[in-house]
Design an enzyme around this catalytic site. Structure first.
Site, PDB file in Angstrom:
ATOM      1  CE  LYS A 161      -7.690   4.417  -4.109  1.00  0.00           C
ATOM      2  NZ  LYS A 161      -7.543   3.637  -5.326  1.00  0.00           N
TER       3      LYS A 161
ATOM      4  CD  GLN B  80      -9.604   0.514  -5.645  1.00  0.00           C
ATOM      5  OE1 GLN B  80      -9.507   1.727  -5.800  1.00  0.00           O
ATOM      6  NE2 GLN B  80      -8.652  -0.194  -5.074  1.00  0.00           N
TER       7      GLN B  80
ATOM      8  CG  ASP C 297      -5.519   4.427 -11.041  1.00  0.00           C
ATOM      9  OD1 ASP C 297      -4.755   4.608 -10.074  1.00  0.00           O
ATOM     10  OD2 ASP C 297      -6.506   3.682 -11.007  1.00  0.00           O
TER      11      ASP C 297
HETATM   12  N1  LIG Z   1      -7.304   1.761  -9.597  1.00  0.00           N
HETATM   13  C1  LIG Z   1      -6.428   1.356  -8.649  1.00  0.00           C
HETATM   14  N2  LIG Z   1      -6.630   0.200  -8.026  1.00  0.00           N
HETATM   15  C2  LIG Z   1      -5.723  -0.215  -7.094  1.00  0.00           C
HETATM   16  C3  LIG Z   1      -4.617   0.600  -6.749  1.00  0.00           C
HETATM   17  C4  LIG Z   1      -4.438   1.820  -7.433  1.00  0.00           C
HETATM   18  O1  LIG Z   1      -3.445   2.569  -7.236  1.00  0.00           O
HETATM   19  N3  LIG Z   1      -5.381   2.167  -8.375  1.00  0.00           N
HETATM   20  N4  LIG Z   1      -3.756   0.212  -5.722  1.00  0.00           N
HETATM   21  C5  LIG Z   1      -4.083  -0.908  -4.879  1.00  0.00           C
HETATM   22  C6  LIG Z   1      -4.855  -0.633  -3.643  1.00  0.00           C
HETATM   23  N5  LIG Z   1      -4.777   0.736  -3.079  1.00  0.00           N
HETATM   24  C7  LIG Z   1      -5.462   1.698  -3.692  1.00  0.00           C
HETATM   25  O2  LIG Z   1      -6.338   1.537  -4.461  1.00  0.00           O
HETATM   26  C8  LIG Z   1      -4.153   0.997  -1.819  1.00  0.00           C
HETATM   27  C9  LIG Z   1      -3.454   0.032  -1.149  1.00  0.00           C
HETATM   28  C10 LIG Z   1      -2.928   0.297   0.133  1.00  0.00           C
HETATM   29  C11 LIG Z   1      -3.104   1.524   0.727  1.00  0.00           C
HETATM   30  C12 LIG Z   1      -2.607   1.813   2.113  1.00  0.00           C
HETATM   31  O3  LIG Z   1      -2.694   2.925   2.569  1.00  0.00           O
HETATM   32  N6  LIG Z   1      -2.154   0.803   2.850  1.00  0.00           N
HETATM   33  C13 LIG Z   1      -1.817   0.945   4.235  1.00  0.00           C
HETATM   34  C14 LIG Z   1      -2.339  -0.262   4.997  1.00  0.00           C
HETATM   35  C15 LIG Z   1      -3.824  -0.307   4.963  1.00  0.00           C
HETATM   36  C16 LIG Z   1      -4.408  -1.424   5.805  1.00  0.00           C
HETATM   37  O4  LIG Z   1      -4.059  -1.525   6.971  1.00  0.00           O
HETATM   38  O5  LIG Z   1      -5.256  -2.149   5.266  1.00  0.00           O
HETATM   39  C17 LIG Z   1      -0.312   1.001   4.419  1.00  0.00           C
HETATM   40  O6  LIG Z   1       0.419   0.376   3.642  1.00  0.00           O
HETATM   41  O7  LIG Z   1       0.100   1.677   5.364  1.00  0.00           O
HETATM   42  C18 LIG Z   1      -3.774   2.491   0.042  1.00  0.00           C
HETATM   43  C19 LIG Z   1      -4.295   2.232  -1.218  1.00  0.00           C
HETATM   44  C20 LIG Z   1      -4.878  -1.952  -5.649  1.00  0.00           C
HETATM   45  N7  LIG Z   1      -5.900  -1.383  -6.448  1.00  0.00           N
END
Ligand SMILES: Nc1nc2c(c(=O)[nH]1)N[C@@H](CN(C=O)c1ccc(C(=O)N[C@@H](CCC(=O)O)C(=O)O)cc1)CN2
Length: 299
Positions: free
Chosen positions: A53, A97, A120
């Site tokens: 991020k 987060q 968020d």
């Molecule tokens: N305050 C927040 N916490 C969390 C959120 C959120 O939206 N706000 N979401 C999730 C985790 N998350 C961002 O924080 C998140 C999860 C996954 C990805 C992503 O790009 N995933 C990739 C794979 C990544 C990998 O290989 O590890 C994909 O799906 O292609 C981005 C953000 C929980 N917490």
């Protein structure tokens, strides 16, 4: 032929709009959007997301502020930091987060974020605006907002006459996703772990959205032929084929078998995940534009 919905391509298009809007803001107002990301503790996955991020914020031309707090941080210390960020005019977006370490309560922290900086979209003011159909003046939770963009790529923006099923009822995803689908005129069913005959409910879906956190739970027999399947699951599972002790990311949908039945499907990784960070940038630039009385871009 099944359409594989590419989240990386859709995310890149969002980021392009974010970056040009941020550049215009700096040119015309002399200010950059400011994003503060707060993380507490040592969870490796959370640190990876937060670093992505912060990196993306810089790439978009924002000022990026990362606050990494130790595991032992108290509720008071965390809420004091949020209060300071609320009062800082250089910060337009604040994200804490999740999940927080077990000794901390996330709800009071989320509710202490100023609604206009709550990128968020979890504050009751923003959740309430979404629930009452006001999509224009609040901020919408990033993952559902991103998933809707992917759905719109297949079905357009008017989902009249389509049955949508959302499995999962979290504040972060399931509830706002259902509200967004409802606002787009879909007929929405929210299903969850206590629902009776989950496979039967899912088979009625033209748009099936899975956010349960259980690897490969949705099977081909649950999918209506030709349906659009959106997989929000991010599950880390063992991957012995990659070597001893190795892991991989998999979704909530048994991808290979469901892709045989679906009309369109998101992969994991590379589907909804990349949209989460893109929509965080979108929310931040929107919050910054509003704070300077500038026009807000459409995503
Ligand atoms: N305050 C927040 N916490 C969390 C959120 C959120 O939206 N706000 N979401 C999730 C985790 N998350 C961002 O924080 C998140 C999860 C996954 C990805 C992503 O790009 N995933 C990739 C794979 C990544 C990998 O290989 O590890 C994909 O799906 O292609 C981005 C953000 C929980 N917490």
């Amino acid at each position: 032929m099944t359409t594989i919905i590419d989240g990386k391509v859709a995310a890149a298009s969002v980021i392009e709009t974010v970056t040009s809007t941020a550049a215009a803001l700096e040119r015309e107002v002399g200010e950059k959007p400011g994003l503060a990301v707060v993380i507490v503790g040592d969870d490796p996955a959370s640190h990876t997301y937060v670093n992505s991020k912060s990196k993306m914020a810089k790439q978009c031309g924002f000022n990026s502020f990362q606050h990494s707090l130790p595991e032992g941080t108290t509720q008071e210390e965390l809420e004091k930091l949020v209060a300071e960020l609320n009062a800082d005019p250089a910060i337009h977006g604040i994200l804490v987060q999740l999940p927080l370490p077990k000794h901390l309560k996330s709800e009071p922290v989320i509710q202490s974020i100023a609604p206009e900086k709550d990128v968020d979209g979890l504050n009751v003011v923003n959740a309430g605006k979404l629930a009452t159909g006001d999509l224009a003046s609040g901020l919408i939770s990033c993952t559902p907002a991103g998933a809707l963009i992917l759905i719109n790529r297949i079905h357009g923006t008017d989902l009249s006459g389509l049955n949508a099923v959302v499995i999962g009822r979290s504040n972060l995803f399931g509830k706002p996703m259902a509200m967004l689908l409802l606002s787009s005129n879909a007929t929405v069913t929210m299903a969850h772990s206590r629902s009776k005959d989950l496979p039967g409910i899912c088979r009625g879906a033209d748009i099936l959205v899975a956010a349960v956190g259980r690897p490969d739970m949705v099977k081909a027999a649950w999918v209506k032929p030709g349906a659009t399947v959106i997989d929000v699951g991010i599950n880390r599972v063992p991957a012995p084929e990659k070597g001893e002790g190795k892991t991989k990311i998999t979704g909530d949908v048994a991808y290979a078998e469901c892709a045989e039945v679906a009309g369109a499907i998101t992969p994991v990784p590379g589907g909804v995940g990349p949209m989460t960070i893109a929509m965080l940038m979108a929310n931040t630039v929107v919050a910054a534009c509003r704070s300077f009385g500038r026009p807000v871009p459409k995503f």
